[in-house]
Design an enzyme around this catalytic site. Structure first.
Site, short mmCIF file in Angstrom:
data_model
loop_
_atom_site.label_atom_id
_atom_site.label_comp_id
_atom_site.label_asym_id
_atom_site.label_seq_id
_atom_site.Cartn_x
_atom_site.Cartn_y
_atom_site.Cartn_z
N THR A 95 15.39 37.63 -46.42
CA THR A 95 14.56 37.36 -45.25
C THR A 95 14.82 36.16 -44.05
O THR A 95 15.67 35.08 -44.71
CB THR A 95 12.75 37.20 -45.45
OG1 THR A 95 12.14 36.73 -44.45
CG2 THR A 95 12.73 36.12 -46.46
N CYS A 133 8.61 40.82 -36.09
CA CYS A 133 6.55 41.34 -36.74
C CYS A 133 6.66 40.29 -37.18
O CYS A 133 5.84 39.78 -36.68
CB CYS A 133 6.65 43.23 -36.92
SG CYS A 133 7.37 43.06 -38.69
#
Length: 348
Positions: A213, A155
């Protein structure tokens, strides 16, 4: 041609894919023939109908034995733990949307294909062995029929890649940093509990929590020229949906903030319409809930320092926007055709 899809994993993304399919009016283009989920049918039906983030589903939902009814449509429910046991061939599945968040390498994709699916789309970043990683709006036109095992990226990658492309094409990016301010996710704790990541042992509703991340790797997967030129960090915040991304890039050409905003607004109204949106309204995260765009640029937060350092704030509904891109990519994969000769595969 109507594309026959199956969904493997009926969690946040899997359920939103079904909702987005019905709300976007694409049922003539895509049909859900089966959903594989280990949870029971009653729970699947209930969570499809009632959603804390997205409200009540407008279609009637019910279940009988191992069938899910959405309006007049009948979807077969499966509870298979082993990919090889999935009846994709029997069901005539064109594309499997694997939304488990668990599977993501070539071996997993090949297992779906061996079970009878023609193509596989992962709802998360995959390994380097996949045929393609697609950020719809940027590189879907490079898909080929032989690309059978594909990732829809993440996303956050879908959110930031279009903006990076626009800034690079216009001004030439030298390097950049990204901070993802992401809503809490279901790999966090309601109250303090054990987790392999000690930060995620803490209650999600009570702290801003730094997490690892791989967004920088996701950027360079789409744009290899930025290898070692982007870095990213991420924090989770106590909201249940919508994400903000703080993007800072140094560029070769001098520029003003007003020019950056003009560029991004023009793209939102033109070439990136439906993918990128632009706003200067004084909005907060909840205002972007259920927004189908991959990225919404907040023009009030654009800054330029020293004519070469650009900072932008970009919002996205990390569930709804991404679910809509899953549908877009599915149709793009089907549009190029189905080539079943695995030896002809080329990487994108």
């Amino acid at each position: 041609m109507t594309v026959r899809i199956a969904i493997n994993g009926f969690g946040r993304i899997g359920r939103n894919v079904v909702r987005a399919l019905y709300e976007s009016g694409r049922r003539a283009e895509i049909t859900v023939v089966a959903i594989n989920e280990l949870a029971d049918a009653a729970g699947m039906a209930h969570l499809l109908k009632y959603d804390t983030s997205h409200g009540r589903f407008a279609w009637e939902v019910r279940h009988e034995r191992e069938q899910l009814f959405v309006g007049d449509d009948v979807i077969r429910i499966l509870h298979e733990r082993t990919l090889a046991d999935l009846p994709w061939r029997e069901l005539g599945v064109d594309v499997v949307l694997d939304c488990t968040g668990v599977y993501g390498n070539r071996e997993h994709g090949e297992a779906h294909i061996a079970a009878g699916a023609k193509k596989v789309l992962f709802s998360h970043p995959g390994s380097n062995g996949l045929d393609a990683t697609v950020v719809f709006g940027v590189n879907q036109n490079e898909l080929r029929a032989e690309h059978r095992i594909v990732s829809n990226a993440s996303c956050t990658t879908n959110c930031i890649i279009p903006v990076i492309k626009l800034l690079d094409d216009a001004y030439g990016i030298e390097s950049g940093t990204v901070t993802t301010i992401h809503s809490a996710m279901n790999d966090q704790q309601v109250i303090d509990a054990y987790h392999s990541d000690l930060r995620r042992t803490r209650a999600a509703s009570q702290s801003i929590i730094p997490v690892d991340t791989k967004l920088a790797a996701g950027i360079t997967r789409i744009f290899p020229q930025f290898n070692d030129r982007f870095e990213a960090i991420a924090v989770r915040v106590p909201t249940i949906n919508v994400t903000a991304i703080d993007l800072s890039v140094t560029v070769k050409k001098p520029v003003k903030a007003s020019e950056v905003n003009q560029l991004l607004q023009k793209a939102a109204q033109g070439a990136f319409h439906g993918i990128v949106d632009y706003t200067e309204s004084p909005l907060v995260s909840i205002d972007f809930n259920h927004d189908p765009h991959s990225a919404i640029v907040d023009g009030t937060q654009t800054r330029v320092s020293g004519a070469h350092l650009i900072k932008t704030l970009v919002w996205c509904d990390n569930e709804w926007g991404f679910a809509n891109r899953m549908l877009d990519t599915t149709l793009a994969m089907a549009a190029v055709g189905f080539r079943l000769d695995a030896s002809a595969s080329t990487k994108l």
